[in-house]
Design an enzyme around this catalytic site. Sequence first.
Site, PDB file in Angstrom:
ATOM      1  N   TYR A 253       6.052  -0.722  10.494  1.00 35.83           N
ATOM      2  CA  TYR A 253       6.110  -1.595   9.323  1.00 35.83           C
ATOM      3  C   TYR A 253       7.572  -1.867   8.996  1.00 35.83           C
ATOM      4  O   TYR A 253       8.247  -1.070   8.362  1.00 35.83           O
ATOM      5  CB  TYR A 253       5.383  -0.984   8.120  1.00 35.83           C
ATOM      6  CG  TYR A 253       3.895  -0.762   8.344  1.00 35.83           C
ATOM      7  CD1 TYR A 253       3.211  -1.404   9.373  1.00 35.83           C
ATOM      8  CD2 TYR A 253       3.162   0.083   7.513  1.00 35.83           C
ATOM      9  CE1 TYR A 253       1.852  -1.199   9.584  1.00 35.83           C
ATOM     10  CE2 TYR A 253       1.801   0.287   7.699  1.00 35.83           C
ATOM     11  CZ  TYR A 253       1.159  -0.358   8.748  1.00 35.83           C
ATOM     12  OH  TYR A 253      -0.189  -0.144   8.939  1.00 35.83           O
TER      13      TYR A 253
ATOM     14  N   GLY B  44      -9.662  -7.774   1.722  1.00 33.95           N
ATOM     15  CA  GLY B  44      -9.853  -9.033   2.452  1.00 33.95           C
ATOM     16  C   GLY B  44     -11.238  -9.617   2.307  1.00 33.95           C
ATOM     17  O   GLY B  44     -11.894  -9.934   3.309  1.00 33.95           O
TER      18      GLY B  44
HETATM   19  N1  LIG Z   1      -4.297   0.673  11.025  1.00 40.22           N
HETATM   20  C1  LIG Z   1      -4.010  -0.608  11.095  1.00 40.22           C
HETATM   21  O1  LIG Z   1      -4.074  -1.215  12.163  1.00 40.22           O
HETATM   22  C2  LIG Z   1      -3.604  -1.329   9.857  1.00 40.22           C
HETATM   23  C3  LIG Z   1      -3.487  -2.733   9.859  1.00 40.22           C
HETATM   24  C4  LIG Z   1      -3.136  -3.355   8.662  1.00 40.22           C
HETATM   25  C5  LIG Z   1      -2.904  -2.603   7.524  1.00 40.22           C
HETATM   26  N2  LIG Z   1      -2.997  -1.247   7.557  1.00 40.22           N
HETATM   27  C6  LIG Z   1      -2.793  -0.420   6.353  1.00 40.22           C
HETATM   28  O2  LIG Z   1      -3.710  -0.835   5.374  1.00 40.22           O
HETATM   29  C7  LIG Z   1      -3.043  -1.158   4.165  1.00 40.22           C
HETATM   30  C8  LIG Z   1      -3.791  -2.251   3.455  1.00 40.22           C
HETATM   31  O3  LIG Z   1      -4.001  -3.364   4.322  1.00 40.22           O
HETATM   32  P1  LIG Z   1      -3.421  -4.806   4.021  1.00 40.22           P
HETATM   33  O4  LIG Z   1      -2.151  -4.698   3.246  1.00 40.22           O
HETATM   34  O5  LIG Z   1      -3.421  -5.553   5.282  1.00 40.22           O
HETATM   35  O6  LIG Z   1      -4.574  -5.488   3.185  1.00 40.22           O
HETATM   36  P2  LIG Z   1      -5.033  -5.472   1.650  1.00 40.22           P
HETATM   37  O7  LIG Z   1      -4.607  -4.218   0.977  1.00 40.22           O
HETATM   38  O8  LIG Z   1      -6.477  -5.823   1.678  1.00 40.22           O
HETATM   39  O9  LIG Z   1      -4.294  -6.720   1.040  1.00 40.22           O
HETATM   40  C9  LIG Z   1      -2.949  -6.739   0.724  1.00 40.22           C
HETATM   41  C10 LIG Z   1      -2.593  -8.136   0.278  1.00 40.22           C
HETATM   42  O10 LIG Z   1      -3.301  -8.459  -0.892  1.00 40.22           O
HETATM   43  C11 LIG Z   1      -2.384  -8.793  -1.947  1.00 40.22           C
HETATM   44  N3  LIG Z   1      -2.846  -8.069  -3.139  1.00 40.22           N
HETATM   45  C12 LIG Z   1      -2.899  -6.738  -3.335  1.00 40.22           C
HETATM   46  N4  LIG Z   1      -3.404  -6.425  -4.537  1.00 40.22           N
HETATM   47  C13 LIG Z   1      -3.674  -7.611  -5.142  1.00 40.22           C
HETATM   48  C14 LIG Z   1      -4.209  -7.955  -6.404  1.00 40.22           C
HETATM   49  N5  LIG Z   1      -4.584  -7.021  -7.282  1.00 40.22           N
HETATM   50  N6  LIG Z   1      -4.348  -9.272  -6.706  1.00 40.22           N
HETATM   51  C15 LIG Z   1      -3.976 -10.224  -5.816  1.00 40.22           C
HETATM   52  N7  LIG Z   1      -3.472  -9.968  -4.600  1.00 40.22           N
HETATM   53  C16 LIG Z   1      -3.319  -8.657  -4.260  1.00 40.22           C
HETATM   54  C17 LIG Z   1      -1.033  -8.329  -1.519  1.00 40.22           C
HETATM   55  O11 LIG Z   1      -0.030  -9.237  -1.936  1.00 40.22           O
HETATM   56  P3  LIG Z   1       1.063  -8.850  -3.081  1.00 40.22           P
HETATM   57  O12 LIG Z   1       2.121  -8.068  -2.369  1.00 40.22           O
HETATM   58  O13 LIG Z   1       1.496 -10.176  -3.559  1.00 40.22           O
HETATM   59  O14 LIG Z   1       0.335  -8.057  -4.110  1.00 40.22           O
HETATM   60  C18 LIG Z   1      -1.129  -8.300  -0.013  1.00 40.22           C
HETATM   61  O15 LIG Z   1      -0.692  -9.501   0.546  1.00 40.22           O
HETATM   62  C19 LIG Z   1      -1.636  -1.537   4.622  1.00 40.22           C
HETATM   63  O16 LIG Z   1      -0.689  -1.414   3.585  1.00 40.22           O
HETATM   64  C20 LIG Z   1      -1.407  -0.549   5.736  1.00 40.22           C
HETATM   65  O17 LIG Z   1      -1.001   0.705   5.178  1.00 40.22           O
HETATM   66  C21 LIG Z   1      -3.360  -0.615   8.714  1.00 40.22           C
END
Ligand SMILES: NC(=O)c1ccc[n+]([C@@H]2O[C@H](COP(=O)([O-])OP(=O)(O)OC[C@H]3O[C@@H](n4cnc5c(N)ncnc54)[C@H](OP(=O)(O)O)[C@@H]3O)[C@@H](O)[C@H]2O)c1
Length: 299
Positions: free
Chosen positions: A79, A227
């Site tokens: 990251y 998502g």
């Molecule tokens: N193992 C893997 O392959 C893998 C892959 C991807 C991710 N991950 C892990 O999973 C975690 C979460 O996944 P993710 O970040 O892809 O997806 P997520 O948590 O579903 O979505 C994050 C996105 O949503 C927005 N968001 C968050 N809270 C919000 C709210 N209350 N209202 C409106 N928008 C909001 C954020 O933007 P803002 O910054 O503008 O809030 C960000 O762009 C990552 O941080 C990482 O640690 C692991």
Amino acid sequence: MTARQRHGTGRGPEATTPAAEAGTFTLGGDLTVNRMGFGAMRITGRGIFGPPADPEECIRVLRRSVELGVNFIDTADSYGPYVSEELIAQALYPYPDGLVIATKAGLERPGPDQWKPNGRPEHIRRECEGSLRRLRVERIDLYQLHRIDSAVPEDEQFGVMAELVREGKVRHVGLSEVDAAAVERARRVVPIVSVQNRYNVADREWENTVDYCEREDVAFIPWYPLGAGDVQVERAVERVATRHGASPMQVALAWLLDRSPVMLPIPGTSKVRHLEENVAAAALRLTDEDRVELGAAAA
Ligand SMILES: NC(=O)c1ccc[n+]([C@@H]2O[C@H](COP(=O)([O-])OP(=O)(O)OC[C@H]3O[C@@H](n4cnc5c(N)ncnc54)[C@H](OP(=O)(O)O)[C@@H]3O)[C@@H](O)[C@H]2O)c1
């Protein structure tokens, strides 16, 4: 004893912080964390590459998460690369007691939005040394193989994780984007305490793996937990949100927490106001009516 009986899944008298409202999970039999965690992938630049647009706000997000009771933070060497781990140490070191930082290795970053598996043991070992240094810890509490690299024999990848445990550099090992069969193969080489797969109210491809993890008392860490892309599901999420006076994001997180006692959501954000909204979802309790509506919508 079932996973539901083993783990605190609901609000208890000990729930003194917002993140504690959804109960706890004990990783590997000895690391108890609040089930509502934080994903630190979004505290980086565009394409999860380079520094974030607003590093000060990202530092505030990390510090506020701990204030809210979050004690499970997920990151990875890839990251940024390295940016997320460095910001975590900058914001939170010396770490408060009980904070569990989970990191990962196994993906290289040639550029923004580019992810290249590299499961060669020498690469994993080098990245582990780097994560120890960047996070300023003597041992990584949970070290996850980000992807099984199809170009490298599996047992070599599981084997290096087992060696890192034996050497005291890693406490527990997890896998990412794997099915139950892969976990079983890995377990012949090294104990596996967590699985991190893409999963949310609209995307239930890994449903069987959630059930496997629950049976085996392995943590299921759903990435991309917010998502909710499917329109029909979104409508159901919105209807439930309206009934509770909550946001759709909060309902998506409450659904995950309700789905299984081994579920540890790690919503990611770069903004304090989103963090506060997300963590507050730990206190949201779904009704049977909500469950039917959200369950049927994605069927
Ligand atoms: N193992 C893997 O392959 C893998 C892959 C991807 C991710 N991950 C892990 O999973 C975690 C979460 O996944 P993710 O970040 O892809 O997806 P997520 O948590 O579903 O979505 C994050 C996105 O949503 C927005 N968001 C968050 N809270 C919000 C709210 N209350 N209202 C409106 N928008 C909001 C954020 O933007 P803002 O910054 O503008 O809030 C960000 O762009 C990552 O941080 C990482 O640690 C692991």
